[in-house]
Design a protein around this motif. Structure first.
Motif, mmCIF file in Angstrom:
data_model
loop_
_atom_site.group_PDB
_atom_site.id
_atom_site.type_symbol
_atom_site.label_atom_id
_atom_site.label_comp_id
_atom_site.label_asym_id
_atom_site.label_seq_id
_atom_site.Cartn_x
_atom_site.Cartn_y
_atom_site.Cartn_z
ATOM 1 N N MET A 1 0.829 -1.195 0.000
ATOM 2 C CA MET A 1 0.000 0.000 0.000
ATOM 3 C C MET A 1 0.866 1.249 0.000
ATOM 4 O O MET A 1 1.868 1.302 0.677
ATOM 5 N N VAL A 2 0.455 2.219 -0.765
ATOM 6 C CA VAL A 2 1.130 3.502 -0.797
ATOM 7 C C VAL A 2 0.159 4.528 -0.264
ATOM 8 O O VAL A 2 -0.901 4.747 -0.838
ATOM 9 N N MET A 3 0.511 5.144 0.847
ATOM 10 C CA MET A 3 -0.318 6.180 1.472
ATOM 11 C C MET A 3 -1.771 5.727 1.616
ATOM 12 O O MET A 3 -2.705 6.460 1.316
ATOM 13 N N GLY A 4 -1.974 4.490 2.015
ATOM 14 C CA GLY A 4 -3.319 3.976 2.262
ATOM 15 C C GLY A 4 -4.088 3.578 1.021
ATOM 16 O O GLY A 4 -5.267 3.279 1.089
ATOM 17 N N VAL A 5 -3.420 3.582 -0.136
ATOM 18 C CA VAL A 5 -4.074 3.227 -1.388
ATOM 19 C C VAL A 5 -3.494 1.896 -1.857
ATOM 20 O O VAL A 5 -2.282 1.746 -1.974
ATOM 21 N N ILE A 7 -2.779 -1.460 -4.374
ATOM 22 C CA ILE A 7 -2.241 -1.575 -5.732
ATOM 23 C C ILE A 7 -3.345 -1.559 -6.783
ATOM 24 O O ILE A 7 -3.179 -0.977 -7.857
ATOM 25 N N ASN A 8 -4.504 -2.156 -6.483
ATOM 26 C CA ASN A 8 -5.596 -2.138 -7.462
ATOM 27 C C ASN A 8 -6.124 -0.728 -7.680
ATOM 28 O O ASN A 8 -6.461 -0.360 -8.802
ATOM 29 N N GLN A 9 -6.203 0.058 -6.614
ATOM 30 C CA GLN A 9 -6.648 1.450 -6.773
ATOM 31 C C GLN A 9 -5.626 2.239 -7.602
ATOM 32 O O GLN A 9 -6.003 3.075 -8.428
ATOM 33 N N LEU A 10 -4.330 1.965 -7.370
ATOM 34 C CA LEU A 10 -3.300 2.652 -8.147
ATOM 35 C C LEU A 10 -3.412 2.293 -9.627
ATOM 36 O O LEU A 10 -3.277 3.156 -10.494
ATOM 37 N N ARG A 11 -3.679 1.031 -9.914
ATOM 38 C CA ARG A 11 -3.851 0.611 -11.308
ATOM 39 C C ARG A 11 -5.073 1.284 -11.931
ATOM 40 O O ARG A 11 -5.044 1.682 -13.089
ATOM 41 N N LYS A 12 -6.153 1.398 -11.161
ATOM 42 C CA LYS A 12 -7.365 2.044 -11.681
ATOM 43 C C LYS A 12 -7.123 3.528 -11.946
ATOM 44 O O LYS A 12 -7.595 4.072 -12.945
ATOM 45 N N ILE A 13 -6.387 4.182 -11.047
ATOM 46 C CA ILE A 13 -6.055 5.594 -11.254
ATOM 47 C C ILE A 13 -5.221 5.750 -12.515
ATOM 48 O O ILE A 13 -5.479 6.615 -13.351
ATOM 49 N N SER A 14 -4.227 4.882 -12.671
ATOM 50 C CA SER A 14 -3.366 4.930 -13.846
ATOM 51 C C SER A 14 -4.161 4.707 -15.122
ATOM 52 O O SER A 14 -3.991 5.428 -16.112
ATOM 53 N N PHE A 62 2.205 5.850 -11.253
ATOM 54 C CA PHE A 62 1.443 4.712 -10.739
ATOM 55 C C PHE A 62 1.878 3.408 -11.417
ATOM 56 O O PHE A 62 1.993 2.374 -10.773
ATOM 57 N N MET A 63 2.147 3.488 -12.724
ATOM 58 C CA MET A 63 2.553 2.289 -13.456
ATOM 59 C C MET A 63 3.921 1.808 -13.008
ATOM 60 O O MET A 63 4.152 0.602 -12.904
ATOM 61 N N MET A 127 -2.723 -5.786 -19.633
ATOM 62 C CA MET A 127 -2.107 -6.106 -18.333
ATOM 63 C C MET A 127 -3.031 -5.751 -17.179
ATOM 64 O O MET A 127 -3.098 -6.475 -16.195
ATOM 65 N N PHE A 128 -3.729 -4.633 -17.293
ATOM 66 C CA PHE A 128 -4.663 -4.241 -16.247
ATOM 67 C C PHE A 128 -5.707 -5.332 -16.039
ATOM 68 O O PHE A 128 -5.988 -5.741 -14.913
ATOM 69 N N SER A 129 -6.278 -5.820 -17.145
ATOM 70 C CA SER A 129 -7.312 -6.851 -17.009
ATOM 71 C C SER A 129 -6.716 -8.148 -16.473
ATOM 72 O O SER A 129 -7.339 -8.823 -15.655
ATOM 73 N N ARG A 130 -5.528 -8.478 -16.898
ATOM 74 C CA ARG A 130 -4.876 -9.707 -16.431
ATOM 75 C C ARG A 130 -4.565 -9.643 -14.935
ATOM 76 O O ARG A 130 -4.847 -10.583 -14.192
ATOM 77 N N PHE A 131 -3.971 -8.534 -14.485
ATOM 78 C CA PHE A 131 -3.640 -8.396 -13.070
ATOM 79 C C PHE A 131 -4.889 -8.270 -12.211
ATOM 80 O O PHE A 131 -4.931 -8.766 -11.091
ATOM 81 N N SER A 132 -5.919 -7.604 -12.744
ATOM 82 C CA SER A 132 -7.161 -7.464 -11.987
ATOM 83 C C SER A 132 -7.832 -8.814 -11.777
ATOM 84 O O SER A 132 -8.383 -9.091 -10.711
ATOM 85 N N LYS A 133 -7.793 -9.663 -12.797
ATOM 86 C CA LYS A 133 -8.382 -10.998 -12.673
ATOM 87 C C LYS A 133 -7.631 -11.820 -11.628
ATOM 88 O O LYS A 133 -8.242 -12.552 -10.851
ATOM 89 N N LYS A 134 -6.306 -11.699 -11.612
ATOM 90 C CA LYS A 134 -5.516 -12.451 -10.626
ATOM 91 C C LYS A 134 -5.833 -11.983 -9.215
ATOM 92 O O LYS A 134 -5.967 -12.791 -8.304
ATOM 93 N N GLU A 135 -5.955 -10.673 -9.038
ATOM 94 C CA GLU A 135 -6.267 -10.130 -7.708
ATOM 95 C C GLU A 135 -7.660 -10.546 -7.265
ATOM 96 O O GLU A 135 -7.886 -10.870 -6.109
ATOM 97 N N ALA A 136 -8.599 -10.532 -8.195
ATOM 98 C CA ALA A 136 -9.976 -10.922 -7.871
ATOM 99 C C ALA A 136 -10.039 -12.404 -7.509
ATOM 100 O O ALA A 136 -10.780 -12.798 -6.604
#
Length: 152
Positions: A1-5, A7-14, A62-63, A127-136
């Motif tokens: 986590m970076v400043m309470g955010v 990794i998924n939120q950082l990817r979404k922001i990016s 973020f990336m 990559m976003f979709s791939r990493f998001s699926k792994k996290e989910a």
């Protein structure tokens, strides 16, 4: 986590910043094509696309964090390295445009930049979709099979 955010939120922001960058570039292109005189449209196009460049550069922060985490953990897929290479080339060429190096601002180089940006963008979305699926998948509870005994 970076400043309470996370990794998924950082990817979404990016991703949001990159989509905004793409939309800004499209608006800049339309502004150039809709102008009656090229000398009026080119400065407007340049200002709009410079704003898009700034949005894209912000998303880089973020990336980089997400990518470096995967590289350090030795879990980075090949697409991450390819995406990074295309991203560096895109950033270098667009930096020349933003810095007003007029000898580099040819239609041919701008088309190359568009192809590089779209390649990098689509690799990032993949990559976003791939990493998001792994996290989910990590967060999903394991389903237990319920066996029903039949009584005869």
């Amino acid at each position: 986590m970076v400043m309470g955010v996370g990794i998924n939120q950082l990817r979404k922001i990016s991703l949001g910043l990159q989509v905004s960058t793409l939309l800004t570039y499209m608006i800049g292109f339309v502004a150039l094509k809709r102008s009656d005189f090229k000398k009026d449209g080119i400065p407007k196009h340049g200002k709009i696309n410079t704003f898009g460049y700034i949005l894209g550069a912000l998303s880089l922060l973020f990336m980089l964090y997400s990518g470096l985490r995967h590289i350090i953990a030795r879990a980075a897929p090949l697409i991450l390295y390819i995406h990074g290479l295309f991203g560096l080339m895109t950033l270098a060429l667009s930096s020349l445009f933003v810095a007003n190096r007029w000898s580099w601002k040819t239609v041919k180089n701008m088309r190359i930049l568009v192809i590089l940006f779209l390649s990098t963008f689509s690799g990032g979305v993949y990559m976003f979709s791939r990493f998001s699926k792994k996290e989910a998948a990590k967060k999903r509870p394991i389903k237990r099979r319920i066996t029903i005994k039949r009584c005869l």
